[in-house]
Design an enzyme around this catalytic site. Sequence first.
Site, PDB file in Angstrom:
ATOM      1  N   GLU A  93      32.180  12.569  28.608  1.00  0.00           N
ATOM      2  CA  GLU A  93      33.510  11.976  28.639  1.00  0.00           C
ATOM      3  C   GLU A  93      33.894  11.429  27.267  1.00  0.00           C
ATOM      4  O   GLU A  93      33.028  10.983  26.497  1.00  0.00           O
ATOM      5  CB  GLU A  93      33.563  10.844  29.673  1.00  0.00           C
ATOM      6  CG  GLU A  93      33.444  11.378  31.089  1.00  0.00           C
ATOM      7  CD  GLU A  93      33.640  10.314  32.159  1.00  0.00           C
ATOM      8  OE1 GLU A  93      34.272  10.637  33.172  1.00  0.00           O
ATOM      9  OE2 GLU A  93      33.173   9.167  31.997  1.00  0.00           O
ATOM     10  N   CYS A 106      37.142   7.644  21.100  1.00  0.00           N
ATOM     11  CA  CYS A 106      35.787   7.144  21.321  1.00  0.00           C
ATOM     12  C   CYS A 106      34.962   8.332  21.809  1.00  0.00           C
ATOM     13  O   CYS A 106      35.205   8.848  22.901  1.00  0.00           O
ATOM     14  CB  CYS A 106      35.821   6.022  22.361  1.00  0.00           C
ATOM     15  SG  CYS A 106      34.183   5.425  22.824  1.00  0.00           S
ATOM     16  N   CYS A 113      21.746   8.801  28.257  1.00  0.00           N
ATOM     17  CA  CYS A 113      21.236   7.937  27.187  1.00  0.00           C
ATOM     18  C   CYS A 113      19.856   7.459  27.593  1.00  0.00           C
ATOM     19  O   CYS A 113      19.625   7.118  28.750  1.00  0.00           O
ATOM     20  CB  CYS A 113      22.171   6.736  27.010  1.00  0.00           C
ATOM     21  SG  CYS A 113      21.696   5.627  25.662  1.00  0.00           S
ATOM     22  N   CYS A 117      20.163   0.552  29.114  1.00  0.00           N
ATOM     23  CA  CYS A 117      20.586  -0.843  29.256  1.00  0.00           C
ATOM     24  C   CYS A 117      21.081  -1.009  30.697  1.00  0.00           C
ATOM     25  O   CYS A 117      21.901  -0.218  31.160  1.00  0.00           O
ATOM     26  CB  CYS A 117      21.723  -1.161  28.283  1.00  0.00           C
ATOM     27  SG  CYS A 117      21.296  -0.842  26.556  1.00  0.00           S
ATOM     28  N   CYS A 120      24.974  -0.905  31.575  1.00  0.00           N
ATOM     29  CA  CYS A 120      25.801   0.205  31.092  1.00  0.00           C
ATOM     30  C   CYS A 120      25.608   1.441  31.967  1.00  0.00           C
ATOM     31  O   CYS A 120      24.471   1.825  32.259  1.00  0.00           O
ATOM     32  CB  CYS A 120      25.424   0.522  29.643  1.00  0.00           C
ATOM     33  SG  CYS A 120      26.280   1.954  28.955  1.00  0.00           S
ATOM     34  N   CYS A 337      34.338   0.177  27.788  1.00  0.00           N
ATOM     35  CA  CYS A 337      32.991   0.179  27.212  1.00  0.00           C
ATOM     36  C   CYS A 337      31.974   0.166  28.338  1.00  0.00           C
ATOM     37  O   CYS A 337      32.070  -0.643  29.260  1.00  0.00           O
ATOM     38  CB  CYS A 337      32.768  -1.063  26.374  1.00  0.00           C
ATOM     39  SG  CYS A 337      33.962  -1.270  25.067  1.00  0.00           S
TER      40      CYS A 337
END
Length: 347
Positions: A93, A106, A113, A117, A120, A337
Amino acid sequence: MADATLLDLSPDALEARLAALGHPAYRARQIAVAVFRQLVSSYDEITTLPAELRHELAARLPFTPCEPMDSVQTADGATRKTLYRLQDGETIETVVMEYPDRFTVCVSSQVGCAVACPFCASGRGGWVRDLTPGEIVSQVLHAARAAAAVGRRLTNVVYMGMGEPLANYESVLASLRIENDPRALGLGARSFTLSTAGDAPGILRLAAEPLQVNLAVSLHAGDDALRSALIPLNRRYPLDELLRACHSYVEITHRRVTFEIALIDGMNDDRRCAAAVAARLRGLLCHVNLIPWNPIPQLEWRRSRAAAVEAYEKTLSDAGIPTTVRDSRGVEIEAGCGQLRARPATR
Ligand code: SAH
């Protein structure tokens, strides 16, 4: 690994590729002008090339590795999230944000990932693979076309989408060089911001690059126990080591580092947390960007209350640290974010 596409190639590499196929250098320049200035989205539209060459290229060197599949935008139309399908079926995305004074994209740098975290969404399914330079450049070009469609120019590229950009160092740098090259997209070095979860060796490596982009570092806490709970990478590169790397970065580049702090209610947002961060950042050329945490599914956490954000900001400002609160865009379409992820259904 996906096959190389046109958008993976630097201007020099494209010239070499065409030379290998028996074509003169000016063809590479014609292609670059069409792709990066006229913003065409297929070989068919490059009318300066003979039809035969267009067909040959379409057969040998795919134009782009990313196909837009779907997009959603906020009610005001100023923020749009696009889902792309990659050649191997993976999805990523990208978010485009229109402001009165800038037009920002962005971009994602990895599918998934590895940092994981807990706050997230991008790390939920783990790391799937790194993006190629062309997959990153494609996201940027797509945004440049979106800007042109409304009479604007793309001004900023932030590497803050899915993924840890310094964990995909080579491809990220290759994409930045293409975006910066005056023969390609020609965006100034100041247009770029790369955000890292705290890869200290990567920061030192970035400091030594001739191309100097803005560096943002996700901090979230000023003590190791809390930071390790929020960013598992902190166990590998604890705060002392991370901040040493940041000091070196400032010494080498003379540029200010931005620290991002996502504020989560009752987790990392009290005065003691703010004071710990202030103590860590004392004497460093920096700026802090507070991000009231954006909700993600299956997590009962809440964003910090406005009063807590204000108090946190005051503690830092009183300590002489310039601090701003990020105007998080697109939360209602899960484009804020930490809300980006590949769609589970397409995995
Ligand atoms: N992997 C890079 C880029 C991540 S996105 C990094 O970690 O820096 C940019 C910022 O958004 C990071 O500071 C990240 O910690 C933060 N973030 C992640 N999830 C968030 C959420 N749900 N709400 C607010 N900020 C979040």
